[in-house]
Structure formats: C-alpha cells, structure tokens
Design a protein around this motif. Structure first.
Motif, PDB file in Angstrom:
ATOM      1  N   UNK A  62       0.824  -1.209   0.000  1.00  0.00           N
ATOM      2  CA  UNK A  62       0.000   0.000   0.000  1.00  0.00           C
ATOM      3  C   UNK A  62       0.865   1.268   0.000  1.00  0.00           C
ATOM      4  N   UNK A  63       0.565   2.172  -0.904  1.00  0.00           N
ATOM      5  CA  UNK A  63       1.299   3.433  -0.987  1.00  0.00           C
ATOM      6  C   UNK A  63       2.617   3.359  -1.722  1.00  0.00           C
ATOM      7  N   UNK A  64       2.977   2.161  -2.231  1.00  0.00           N
ATOM      8  CA  UNK A  64       4.283   2.004  -2.886  1.00  0.00           C
ATOM      9  C   UNK A  64       4.444   2.943  -4.078  1.00  0.00           C
ATOM     10  N   UNK A  65       3.480   2.934  -5.017  1.00  0.00           N
ATOM     11  CA  UNK A  65       3.622   3.731  -6.227  1.00  0.00           C
ATOM     12  C   UNK A  65       3.526   5.221  -5.920  1.00  0.00           C
ATOM     13  N   UNK A  66       2.647   5.587  -4.992  1.00  0.00           N
ATOM     14  CA  UNK A  66       2.551   6.984  -4.602  1.00  0.00           C
ATOM     15  C   UNK A  66       3.874   7.462  -3.995  1.00  0.00           C
ATOM     16  N   UNK A  67       4.538   6.582  -3.228  1.00  0.00           N
ATOM     17  CA  UNK A  67       5.848   6.922  -2.681  1.00  0.00           C
ATOM     18  C   UNK A  67       6.889   7.123  -3.764  1.00  0.00           C
ATOM     19  N   UNK A  68       6.823   6.299  -4.813  1.00  0.00           N
ATOM     20  CA  UNK A  68       7.749   6.431  -5.936  1.00  0.00           C
ATOM     21  C   UNK A  68       7.652   7.818  -6.560  1.00  0.00           C
TER      22      UNK A  68
END
Length: 380
Positions: A62-68
């Motif tokens: 969860x939130x991995x791509x947003x963190x990228x």
C-alpha cells in the motif's frame, strides 16, 4: 488508484508550478520516464527511531507507487549490500549507500548543467539509473555515458534502463577516474559528492565545457558548484543557490577509524558560537578549514576529530555565558575553524553562492567574494 502515467504527470505539474521545471524538454522527460522501473523497492526511515531504522516498502505494498512519485529521495541500499528485498524483518538499521535522488533535484541539476541535444555528457554515478534515463531521453543514447562504482547497483540500473527503452553507454568502474577510454565531453554531471574535482574530469571535459559537481568532505557538509573548463586541467566556477547534498564517492569517503575517545587537552575560551557550525554554510566553511576532520555533536557542544592525525577539539557552554574549547594533537582544529568562520561572519555570513572555486595545476582553491579574497585549499 492513480496510474503511473497520471502520477508522472502530476509530479511534473507540481515541479513546473514551483519553478523547478522551466524547460519543456525536461518536462517531457519527467512525464515519460517511469521512475518505478528504477526504484523498485525502497526503504523509508522509521520516525523517532534512534539509531535510525528503515522499513522496506516493496512493489505492490500500500502506498508504494505513490511513494515512488513523491518528490523524495528513496533509499535503495544500506551498508553497500542490503537491499529492501533482502530484508525479512519489519525494520533494519544501517547507513544509506545508494538511493534514487528526489526528482526535483535531479531535474534541476540537469537544467543547471545546460546540456543540449547533440552534446556529449559524462555522468558520474549511475545509481538506480533514473537520472541516466532522463538524460538519455533529452540527449539521445549515443551522447550519454554513465559510470557506476557498485557492480550490483550498476547491473540493476542497466536492466531498468533496458526495460524503459534506453541504451546509453554504461560503465562499471571508478567514476573519479573518468571514462577509461578517455574522450572529450561537453558536459560532466556528478550524482555523488567529492572532496575535490578529480583531475581526469578536468582533462576529459573540453575547454569551454562545464562540470556540475557537489563538493563535500569528512564532515559531510555539501556545496554544489558549476565550473567552466578553461583549459586542460584548469577550471573556474561559482557555487550555486540552494541546498544540494549527495553521498560522498566511496574512494573519497573517510577511512575506517576506531571508536572516539575524548582525551584531555589545552583549554581556552571559544571566539565563535559553536552553533554556527550547524548553519548550512557555516558547517561547510568549517569543513574547508579542517578538511580531514569529522564533525560530531551539535549546538554549543561540537566535536571535531581529525582522522589523519588524531587531533581533537570539543566545545561546551560556560555557566556564565560564552563557550570553552578543549584542543589536543598536532592540528589545532578549532583555531582553524575560528579563523574561517570569523572571515565568513565579517562578510555577513553569506550563502555558498557568494563563493567561487579556481582549479589549476597548482591546486584547487575555494574563495569568498572574489578570487583574491579569503580562501581555502581543497585536500588534493
């Protein structure tokens, strides 16, 4: 859930709005290059942990791509070996050794370098390959050579670049030695910091070309410089506005040292407020004056330790005001720091952009104001 393309576009919009992205060619690169191919899994610091620990964030979490697509530096390796996918615990400790630099800094530096299509560029520090991909998109694969010191990091970057559709020339080796095949480049950009400008760079960038590099040291204070190469082995330049920092190139990093033992020495009043070293430029000025020293502590309680001679200096506040410094060893570290900081204070404590650098066969000198102003020799 937002897609990668949507997040890239939103990031580019934010960077254009805040003035980071000013050239359409680099905005095109920002909206085209998929950062997730280059970061993959990453570490995030655990808030409040002492010493700092890091939790792995893996693809699909969860939130991995947003963190990228946050404008943040994402740590991708600890201690020169530990990667997020290697970790089975919830969190681990270690020293960051490779990262994907925040996109705003990468794009700002490419624009500061002033590289244009058709120019040959040498990049020092491939890292994850994200910066390399941005450069290849703007310049063309044939015009970009990138060197990475760590073979594991470089291998992962090569795979990511291929997946993203780019094929610049990639080299595994010591980037401080430049291109092992030599050659004449129009521009050089470094995504690691150095204690001085390596001599091979000064001979591989043609006269009239530019070098963009961050100068650092064993106290890890940083300053970004843009140099004009004026002749073989010669250059002059200025330091740039802002606050740029990079991990120091491994061959320029401090040597291994034992645990510090604070020892007795000569005591006297300090002529400067030790907290001035916590200032971005103040700490850098102190590093210029004592380039072989590591700085620890903060505020009124600073510690300097010269790795090469064992010299020490430490400060402490006095109950009735002022500060005391204790020094020992062949190098009077605080004496040097005091003189440098006082010169900086006499000039009204300017930011680094008021400093310049001159490089010649005689040495490398950082100066304040004008070339004949106060200056300090870099440790070359």
């Amino acid at each position: 859930m937002s897609t990668s393309a949507q997040l890239r576009s939103a990031l580019a919009d934010r960077l254009a709005e805040d003035g980071t992205l000013t050239e359409p060619e680099w905005r095109s690169a920002a909206t085209t290059v998929p950062r997730e191919l280059f970061t993959g899994s990453y570490f995030l610091p655990v808030a409040g942990s002492v010493p700092t620990s890091y939790r792995p964030v893996r693809e699909g979490d969860p939130g991995w791509l947003e963190g990228v697509y946050s404008d943040e530096t994402l740590i991708t390796q600890l201690d020169g070996r530990t990667r997020p996918d290697d970790v089975t615990e919830e969190a681990v400790t270690g020293s960051p050794s490779s990262s994907s630099t925040l996109p705003s800094l990468v794009l700002r530096m490419w624009q500061q370098l002033g590289a244009e299509a058709g120019q040959r560029v040498l990049e020092i520090g491939t890292g994850t390959g994200y910066s390399t991909a941005l450069g290849a998109h703007r310049l063309g694969d044939a015009n970009l050579t990138s060197i990475e010191y760590d073979p594991v990091v470089g291998g992962a970057a090569a795979t990511a670049l291929k997946a993203a559709g780019f094929a610049p020339r990639l080299i595994i080796g010591d980037g401080l030695r430049g291109d092992p095949q030599g050659g004449q480049y129009d521009r050089l950009i470094a995504t690691c910091s150095v204690r001085y400008i390596p001599l091979p760079w000064l001979h591989q960038v043609k006269p009239g070309g530019k070098i963009l590099a961050t100068l650092s040291g064993w106290s890890y204070a940083n300053a970004l410089a843009l140099l004009d190469v004026t002749g073989p082995g010669e250059a002059t330049g200025r330091f740039l506005p802002g606050y740029t920092s990079f991990m120091i190139a491994r061959p320029h990093d401090r040597p291994p040292r034992p645990t510090l033992a604070l020892l007795p020495g000569d005591e006297r009043p300090s002529q400067i407020d030790p907290a001035k070293l916590d200032n971005w430029t103040g700490g850098w000025v102190a590093q210029l004056a004592a380039p072989s020293a590591e700085r620890m502590g903060a505020g009124a309680e600073q510690i300097l330790w010269d790795v090469s001679t064992g010299s020490q200096a430490r400060t402490a506040p006095n109950p009735d005001g002022g500060w005391t410094v204790v020094q020992r060893g062949p190098v009077r570290l605080w004496d040097r720091v005091e003189r440098a900081v006082e010169r900086w204070q006499d000039a009204n404590e300017p930011h680094q952009e008021k400093f310049g650098i001159t490089v010649s066969a005689a040495g490398q000198r950082v100066w304040l104001g004008t070339e004949d102003g106060p200056g300090w020799d870099l440790p070359i």
